[in-house]
Write an enzyme that holds these catalytic residues in place. Structure first.
Site, short mmCIF file in Angstrom:
data_model
loop_
_atom_site.label_atom_id
_atom_site.label_comp_id
_atom_site.label_asym_id
_atom_site.label_seq_id
_atom_site.Cartn_x
_atom_site.Cartn_y
_atom_site.Cartn_z
N ASP A 58 -13.62 -0.71 2.82
CA ASP A 58 -13.85 0.34 3.81
C ASP A 58 -15.34 0.56 3.91
O ASP A 58 -16.09 0.37 2.95
CB ASP A 58 -13.15 1.64 3.40
CG ASP A 58 -13.17 2.67 4.52
OD1 ASP A 58 -12.22 2.69 5.32
OD2 ASP A 58 -14.16 3.44 4.61
N ARG A 82 0.80 -1.22 0.00
CA ARG A 82 0.00 0.00 0.00
C ARG A 82 0.84 1.28 0.00
O ARG A 82 0.28 2.37 -0.04
CB ARG A 82 -0.88 0.04 1.26
CG ARG A 82 -2.17 -0.78 1.24
CD ARG A 82 -3.28 -0.12 0.47
NE ARG A 82 -3.22 1.34 0.44
CZ ARG A 82 -3.62 2.13 1.42
NH1 ARG A 82 -4.13 1.62 2.52
NH2 ARG A 82 -3.52 3.43 1.29
#
Length: 354
Positions: free
Chosen positions: A86, A50
């Site tokens: 998310d 990431r």
């Protein structure tokens, strides 16, 4: 429409997995365990993948979302993957401008606070969920007999982000809207229920073997408000899974006073945070539900004998329920040593001495 013949629960890959058996009220020979936020900042391989990238973009890049979901399963040997996403992804896919700010979380620059704001919200386009379906299908193909749990936020928590414009300590603006304009509140929560319900449904249809709804901020709501102004919308979110025979799980923080109301949402298992012992939760629920939880994440930084004693207490309390899926009472803190989690899984599985 029922699950497809190639779904892991139908073709047999995950139907007898310890996690699925436990969610359905059976006690498998090995107590299943997974951790909320197991895919994320505590893993060095996650941070490497990431590095410098956008969180929401990672969630919607199928190869990346799949890889992040698989990382903790490979490393820790947990009994389930939890789909990496998310809570605000369906909000984004429905056309609301939302971004993730480092150190703060989701931020909505134009909060939804009036009746006219709510009227501007649009349904989620089924095609917008294609990256989610693709990521789930890729992940399930790699997981084999290990189940994937679908991930979605509960309507209240989603609505609170929208009204507050970001994270909040007490969700004051959201609760004020609930009381000052109940009709607008109900319309907003119906919209939240429908987009998050479709988000969850897409994951199940693509191969996830269980569905979990997260209500992270529900602890700020009174029992009466939950019953009248929130629970019907959580039930509506779950209703999007009608006809899809998968275990449904609810997890919220600070839910002690509303556990009997959560039991009426049509769920199969209930997650409990670290503040309520599982045997007490089981008594409050009349011994009717498998429970998930509830190791205190604060113990992950303690000495091993201290952690082990705490885990033993959680396991003992969990024996009161019809079945028990071991988890944390909240998410994995980012500073957690991954080796602690790996050792914890092996201990719960009976592979390590105390």
């Amino acid at each position: 429409m029922p699950l497809s013949p190639s779904h892991p629960l139908v073709d047999g890959r995950t139907a007898n997995a310890p996690l699925i058996r436990a969610y359905r009220g059976d006690r498998p020979e090995r107590t299943p365990v997974w951790f909320m936020r197991q895919a994320g900042r505590s893993l060095p391989e996650y941070r490497e993948l990431r590095a410098g990238g956008d969180m929401l973009q990672a969630c919607l890049t199928p190869e990346m979302a799949s890889e992040i979901t698989l990382q903790p399963v490979r490393r820790h040997g947990v009994d389930a993957g939890i789909f990496f996403s998310d809570i605000v992804v369906p909000v984004l896919l429905a056309g609301v401008d939302v971004r993730i700010v480092g150190g703060r979380g989701p931020v909505i620059d134009e909060p939804v606070r009036t009746a006219s704001d709510v009227l501007k919200l649009r349904p989620i386009d089924p095609a917008a969920l294609d990256p989610v379906r693709e990521a789930v299908a890729m992940t399930v193909a790699e997981l084999g007999t290990t189940p994937l749990i679908g991930f979605a936020g509960a309507p209240f928590t989603l609505a609170a982000y929208l009204v507050e414009g970001g994270p909040s300590k007490d969700q004051m603006r959201a609760r004020a809207l609930m009381h000052s304009d109940p009709q607008t509140w109900a319309t907003l929560l119906n919209w939240c229920a429908d987009i998050t319900g479709e988000f969850l449904k897409a994951q199940i249809e693509a191969g996830a073997s269980a569905a979990q709804l997260f209500d992270s901020w529900i602890g700020s709501v009174s029992q009466n408000d939950y019953l009248r102004r929130v629970a019907p919308h959580s039930k509506r979110a779950f209703s999007h899974l009608r006809g899809l025979d998968v275990p449904k799980v609810h997890f919220g923080l600070g839910t002690e006073r509303i556990l009997p109301d959560i039991a009426n949402l049509g769920v199969d298992a209930i997650g409990i945070d670290w503040r309520l012992p599982l045997d007490e939760a089981n008594a409050m629920l009349g011994g009717r539900f498998p429970l998930q939880g509830n190791i205190d994440p604060a113990f992950l930084g303690a000495r091993r004998p201290t952690l082990t004693a705490h885990v033993d207490a959680v396991l003992d309390a969990g024996h009161a329920a019809p079945a028990h899926v071991v988890n944390l009472g909240h998410g994995v803190p980012p500073e957690t040593d991954p080796d602690v989690l790996t050792g914890l899984v092996r201990y719960i599985h009976g592979e390590l001495p105390d």
